[in-house]
Design a protein around this motif. Structure first.
Motif, mmCIF file in Angstrom:
data_model
loop_
_atom_site.group_PDB
_atom_site.id
_atom_site.type_symbol
_atom_site.label_atom_id
_atom_site.label_comp_id
_atom_site.label_asym_id
_atom_site.label_seq_id
_atom_site.Cartn_x
_atom_site.Cartn_y
_atom_site.Cartn_z
ATOM 1 N N UNK A 15 70.094 64.012 11.831
ATOM 2 C CA UNK A 15 69.787 65.126 10.944
ATOM 3 C C UNK A 15 68.804 64.606 9.910
ATOM 4 N N UNK A 16 67.612 65.160 9.879
ATOM 5 C CA UNK A 16 66.546 64.696 9.001
ATOM 6 C C UNK A 16 66.264 65.726 7.931
ATOM 7 N N UNK A 17 66.024 65.246 6.715
ATOM 8 C CA UNK A 17 65.656 66.129 5.616
ATOM 9 C C UNK A 17 64.693 65.381 4.701
ATOM 10 N N UNK A 18 63.844 66.114 4.038
ATOM 11 C CA UNK A 18 62.916 65.480 3.101
ATOM 12 C C UNK A 18 63.413 65.573 1.659
ATOM 13 N N UNK A 22 69.160 64.889 -3.399
ATOM 14 C CA UNK A 22 70.556 64.872 -2.980
ATOM 15 C C UNK A 22 70.786 63.668 -2.080
ATOM 16 N N UNK A 23 71.884 62.963 -2.298
ATOM 17 C CA UNK A 23 72.180 61.776 -1.491
ATOM 18 C C UNK A 23 72.657 62.178 -0.096
ATOM 19 N N UNK A 24 72.562 61.238 0.821
ATOM 20 C CA UNK A 24 73.009 61.510 2.185
ATOM 21 C C UNK A 24 74.514 61.772 2.224
ATOM 22 N N UNK A 47 69.466 61.330 7.789
ATOM 23 C CA UNK A 47 68.382 60.518 7.241
ATOM 24 C C UNK A 47 67.602 61.363 6.254
ATOM 25 N N UNK A 48 67.526 60.882 5.028
ATOM 26 C CA UNK A 48 66.789 61.566 3.972
ATOM 27 C C UNK A 48 65.515 60.780 3.669
ATOM 28 N N UNK A 49 64.675 61.335 2.822
ATOM 29 C CA UNK A 49 63.482 60.592 2.413
ATOM 30 C C UNK A 49 63.879 59.322 1.668
#
Length: 105
Positions: A15-18, A22-24, A47-49
């Motif tokens: 799951x990807x976000x930019x 907000x923390x994972x 996975x976040x930025x």
């Protein structure tokens, strides 16, 4: 259901976000709160930025001045963030951290 089916077939699901606010772990909690169980969203599958930046910082042995919200520091484990001698700057959507006094450090 679709994610669970893919995982049961051995297809890894990420799951990807930019988001950089907000923390994972907070995103994982939000997904669990709306009904995504551990099978649908396993630990470590978000996975976040910030987590992407963490990988780069570690790989290049960088010591960032972090202009990010405090809640994101959990996503920066194993990164030297308390350095008085930073050699890069990590910037996120951080109204509480992105200030002139911090930029002048």
């Amino acid at each position: 259901d679709a994610c669970c089916r893919l995982q049961s077939l051995g297809v890894p699901v990420k799951y990807l976000t930019n988001t950089s606010k907000t923390s994972s772990s907070a995103l994982l909690k939000q997904l669990r709160d709306i009904g995504f169980d551990k099978h649908a969203v396993p630990d470590g599958s978000i996975m976040t930025s910030t987590t992407a930046a963490r990988s780069m910082l570690i790989r290049h042995k960088l010591r960032p001045l972090c202009l990010v919200e405090d809640v994101l520091m959990d996503d920066l484990t194993d990164v030297q963030t308390d350095s008085s001698d930073p050699n890069c700057v990590l910037v996120g959507l951080a109204p509480n951290a992105f200030r002139y006094d911090r930029l002048n450090e």
